[in-house]
Design a protein around this motif. Structure first.
Motif, short mmCIF file in Angstrom:
data_model
loop_
_atom_site.label_atom_id
_atom_site.label_comp_id
_atom_site.label_asym_id
_atom_site.label_seq_id
_atom_site.Cartn_x
_atom_site.Cartn_y
_atom_site.Cartn_z
N ALA A 130 -34.31 -53.87 -11.74
CA ALA A 130 -32.68 -53.07 -11.73
C ALA A 130 -32.61 -53.21 -10.06
CB ALA A 130 -33.06 -51.81 -12.42
N LEU A 131 -32.92 -53.18 -9.28
CA LEU A 131 -32.70 -52.76 -7.81
C LEU A 131 -31.32 -54.30 -7.57
CD1 LEU A 131 -34.67 -50.77 -5.77
CD2 LEU A 131 -32.97 -49.70 -6.86
N ALA A 132 -31.89 -55.68 -7.47
CA ALA A 132 -32.01 -56.77 -7.40
C ALA A 132 -30.39 -57.06 -8.71
CB ALA A 132 -32.79 -57.58 -8.02
N VAL A 133 -30.44 -56.26 -9.92
CA VAL A 133 -29.79 -55.91 -10.36
C VAL A 133 -28.39 -55.85 -10.39
CG1 VAL A 133 -28.39 -55.76 -13.15
CG2 VAL A 133 -30.88 -56.92 -13.06
N ILE A 134 -28.39 -54.73 -9.67
CA ILE A 134 -27.03 -53.92 -8.96
C ILE A 134 -26.22 -53.90 -7.74
CG2 ILE A 134 -26.98 -51.47 -7.92
CD1 ILE A 134 -29.46 -50.06 -9.38
N ILE A 135 -27.57 -54.88 -7.00
CA ILE A 135 -27.00 -55.73 -5.19
C ILE A 135 -26.16 -56.70 -6.24
CG2 ILE A 135 -28.83 -57.21 -4.87
CD1 ILE A 135 -26.26 -54.96 -3.03
N ALA A 136 -26.51 -57.40 -7.30
CA ALA A 136 -26.20 -58.93 -7.93
C ALA A 136 -24.44 -58.02 -8.33
CB ALA A 136 -26.90 -59.03 -8.67
N ILE A 137 -25.02 -57.66 -9.37
CA ILE A 137 -23.72 -57.21 -9.73
C ILE A 137 -22.52 -57.08 -8.86
CG2 ILE A 137 -22.40 -55.15 -11.53
CD1 ILE A 137 -24.83 -55.40 -12.73
N LYS A 138 -23.00 -56.02 -7.87
CA LYS A 138 -22.30 -55.38 -6.86
C LYS A 138 -21.23 -56.48 -5.87
CE LYS A 138 -21.04 -52.37 -3.14
NZ LYS A 138 -21.30 -50.96 -2.43
N GLY A 139 -22.21 -57.65 -5.60
CA GLY A 139 -21.45 -58.51 -4.81
C GLY A 139 -20.73 -59.80 -5.04
N VAL A 140 -21.18 -59.94 -6.95
CA VAL A 140 -20.43 -60.73 -6.97
C VAL A 140 -19.63 -59.97 -7.27
CG1 VAL A 140 -19.93 -61.66 -9.98
CG2 VAL A 140 -22.44 -61.71 -8.57
N GLY A 141 -18.90 -58.91 -7.84
CA GLY A 141 -17.69 -57.91 -8.64
C GLY A 141 -17.03 -58.20 -6.59
N ARG A 142 -17.38 -58.03 -5.41
CA ARG A 142 -16.42 -58.55 -4.55
C ARG A 142 -16.92 -58.99 -3.79
NH1 ARG A 142 -13.64 -53.51 -4.59
NH2 ARG A 142 -15.05 -51.42 -4.37
N PHE A 143 -16.71 -60.29 -4.31
CA PHE A 143 -17.31 -61.75 -3.70
C PHE A 143 -15.77 -62.28 -3.41
CE2 PHE A 143 -17.26 -66.53 -3.72
CZ PHE A 143 -18.58 -66.61 -2.62
N THR A 144 -15.01 -62.16 -4.14
CA THR A 144 -13.92 -62.64 -3.60
C THR A 144 -12.72 -61.89 -2.93
OG1 THR A 144 -12.20 -61.63 -5.53
CG2 THR A 144 -13.31 -63.71 -5.65
N GLU A 145 -13.14 -60.40 -2.46
CA GLU A 145 -12.50 -59.44 -1.35
C GLU A 145 -12.80 -59.89 -0.05
OE1 GLU A 145 -11.17 -56.13 -3.72
OE2 GLU A 145 -12.53 -55.86 -4.12
N LEU A 146 -14.48 -60.52 -0.15
CA LEU A 146 -14.91 -59.99 1.21
C LEU A 146 -15.02 -61.68 2.08
CD1 LEU A 146 -18.87 -59.86 -0.04
CD2 LEU A 146 -17.03 -58.12 0.67
N ASP A 147 -13.92 -61.78 2.60
CA ASP A 147 -13.85 -63.04 3.30
C ASP A 147 -12.91 -62.26 4.53
OD1 ASP A 147 -10.85 -62.14 2.59
OD2 ASP A 147 -10.11 -63.96 1.84
N ASN A 148 -12.77 -61.17 4.86
CA ASN A 148 -12.44 -60.87 5.96
C ASN A 148 -13.21 -60.29 6.63
OD1 ASN A 148 -11.10 -58.12 7.40
ND2 ASN A 148 -9.16 -58.99 7.45
N GLY A 149 -13.70 -60.06 7.75
CA GLY A 149 -14.42 -59.86 8.51
C GLY A 149 -14.62 -57.88 8.02
N ALA A 150 -13.64 -57.14 8.97
CA ALA A 150 -13.45 -55.96 8.01
C ALA A 150 -13.61 -54.87 6.90
CB ALA A 150 -11.45 -55.38 8.83
#
Length: 186
Positions: A138-158
């Motif tokens: 389930a940990l893989a599912v949790i991190i995948a959901i979080k990463g996909v959900g935030r993917f478009t916001e992660l283009d900035n270093g900060a």
């Protein structure tokens, strides 16, 4: 195992501490979440460390009622206690970013990573629950959901830095809380 004399007193004291410490940690964690102060956050961290040490040195698995109390306390500790701990970590790593009105950070004209506290609460509950239930997949599912959900916001270093620090802080805290239950069962 038979305990007599001083050994019985140490055994009883150890189990008493193991019941009281998770409850005390849960209370302090909720207080630190509702009224964030550095003192309460550090106290919650110290209490969970003491509880982990006590759990690690107890000689056998806890009675079912102790495991049940510890499980409820651990889920509360993981969920509520992680917010002030993550906030403390983020305060140490945030530089020039302005905090937005919805809890995110303002980059240019946009507020990014909005809703981080609510996501963190749910994330820590899910992580601790998965560990306690013995379902690490389930940990893989949790991190995948979080990463996909935030993917478009992660283009900035900060933003990436804040995302990584917050996620790792949350997961370490949730795993420590879940560890209380795992240690109580062994």
């Amino acid at each position: 195992m038979s305990y007599v004399g001083p050994a019985w007193i140490l055994y009883a004291l150890g189990w008493f501490l193991f019941v009281v410490c998770p409850i005390a940690t849960a209370v302090v964690a909720v207080l630190a979440w509702r009224r964030p102060t550095r003192v309460l956050t550090v106290l919650a961290v110290a209490l969970i460390l003491v509880t982990l040490v006590v759990a690690a040195i107890l000689p056998e698995g806890a009675p079912a009622v102790v495991v049940a109390i510890t499980t409820v306390a651990a889920l509360l500790i993981a969920t509520a206690g992680g917010s002030p701990v993550v906030r403390l970590l983020l305060d140490r790593t945030t530089f020039d970013e302005r905090e937005g009105v919805h809890g995110g950070i303002v980059v240019g004209e946009r507020e990014l990573l909005r809703g981080g506290e609510v996501i963190g609460l749910l994330e820590r509950l899910a992580v601790a629950g998965a560990i306690i239930a013995g379902f690490p997949e389930a940990l893989a599912v949790i991190i995948a959901i979080k990463g996909v959900g935030r993917f478009t916001e992660l283009d900035n270093g900060a933003v990436r830095e804040r995302f990584i620090v917050g996620t790792l802080g949350s997961w370490i805290w949730a795993a420590a809380a879940a560890g209380l239950v795992l240690l109580s069962r062994s």
